[in-house]
Design an enzyme around this catalytic site. Structure first.
Site, PDB file in Angstrom:
ATOM      1  CG  ASP A  96      -2.015   1.005   1.170  1.00 53.88           C
ATOM      2  OD1 ASP A  96      -2.306   1.485   0.062  1.00 53.88           O
ATOM      3  OD2 ASP A  96      -2.586   1.320   2.221  1.00 53.88           O
ATOM      4  CG  HIS A 113       0.906   2.124  -9.605  1.00 59.90           C
ATOM      5  ND1 HIS A 113       0.484   1.658  -8.384  1.00 59.90           N
ATOM      6  CD2 HIS A 113      -0.117   2.893 -10.084  1.00 59.90           C
ATOM      7  CE1 HIS A 113      -0.739   2.113  -8.125  1.00 59.90           C
ATOM      8  NE2 HIS A 113      -1.123   2.868  -9.149  1.00 59.90           N
ATOM      9  CG  LEU A 207       9.081 -17.692  -3.383  1.00 65.13           C
ATOM     10  CD1 LEU A 207       8.717 -17.696  -1.886  1.00 65.13           C
ATOM     11  CD2 LEU A 207       9.699 -16.357  -3.769  1.00 65.13           C
TER      12      LEU A 207
END
Length: 320
Positions: A96, A113, A207
């Site tokens: 955020d 972004h 992962l």
């Protein structure tokens, strides 16, 4: 348990002996009720508050094993403040603050972004090196569709660019990518790219990188309930058969061996989960930081992990 990062940390040399499950025990399953009740006893340093299946060829298996082996050779030692045995299996992140970061600098939201994407790439790399098994990030909420079209379009294009630019790295470093959420509104080109990326990395095991896009925690639970209701209606199961484990199998996180995050990190100072993994976060440890997502990096992640390793995880039990 909730931790605010602004609180001071106790020096590492003052730590008391820790009593935790070993990492091998943790890797059996991260859900607290999947086996005998487990508890963690540690001192606190901080204040607390709130597609279609395809047959895997031998070549694919060999390639995956080779990639995982090469990746293992690039492991980076853990910082001295962290214990390998106490590392979380599954870390979830609400990324955020991209827009606010850009606004503070007089820049377009798109720049925020892009900077956030760089922070994400760094976090994925760190999780690989430090042995975390699953990283789930809230990339785009179902509620974000109401944002300005120009911003949404930019995010969709950024998503595509990031997958294209990182896919070969994911393949070579043993990273499996999975995308959860309602993909029906995503551009067709992005939907195909996601499908291809999931297929190309499905045998990787170093992962698992789960990206929540168009995701809603409420809808995740609703769709699970609908699926179970259909199975009852069709006579596949009986009403009395419905249990937490059956619900878990219908949730979108059924793509991973570790559907329940051990640690949730949210940046930007907001103290809420914002419709993210509502079922799965039942026993997750929370860590909130004031930094905006583009500013979050290795140091902040280490601090979150230190805090996690000091938590007392009782799962409802009373410690003697």
């Amino acid at each position: 348990m909730i931790c605010l990062r602004s609180l001071p940390l106790v020096p590492h040399e003052l730590k008391c002996p820790l009593s935790f499950r070993t990492r091998a025990q943790q890797q059996r399953h991260s859900h607290p009720f999947s086996q005998t009740l487990r508890s963690h006893t540690v001192p606190h340093k901080t204040l607390t508050g709130g597609g279609t299946a395809t047959t895997t060829t031998a070549a694919n298996v060999a390639l995956s094993s080779h990639n995982d082996l090469n990746a293992a050779e690039e492991e980076e030692p853990l910082p001295s403040e962290l214990s390998e045995e106490l590392m979380p299996n599954h870390v979830a992140v609400i990324m955020d603050g991209n827009g606010r970061w850009a606004k503070q600098r007089g820049l377009p939201v798109s720049v925020g972004h892009q900077s956030g994407a760089r922070s994400l790439r760094e976090l994925v790399e760190i999780c690989c090196k430090w042995g975390i098994r699953v990283l789930t990030v809230f990339a785009f909420s179902h509620d974000n569709w109401i944002r300005p079209k120009v911003e949404v379009d930019f995010l969709m294009n950024l998503f595509e660019r990031e997958i294209k630019s990182q896919l070969q790295k994911f393949v070579s470093e043993g990273i499996r990518i999975s995308v959860i959420g309602d993909s029906s509104k995503l551009p067709q080109s992005l939907q195909k790219l996601i499908s291809d990326a999931e297929e190309a990395t499905k045998d990787n095991s170093r992962l698992q990188f789960i990206v929540a896009a168009g995701y809603s925690g409420k809808y995740d639970i609703v769709q699970a309930c609908k699926s179970l209701a259909c199975k009852v209606k069709d006579g596949v199961i009986q009403l009395e058969d419905i249990s937490e484990s059956l619900v878990e199998r219908e949730l979108e996180t059924n793509c991973t061996e570790y559907p329940y995050p051990d640690l949730l990190i949210r940046t930007s100072g907001e103290l809420r989960v914002s419709n993210f993994l509502l079922w799965q976060l039942a026993y997750t440890e929370f860590f909130f930081v004031k930094e905006l997502w583009p500013d979050f990096g290795k140091a902040g992640f280490v601090e979150a992990l230190i805090s996690f390793q000091q938590r007392q995880r009782r799962y409802g039990a009373r410690l003697s």
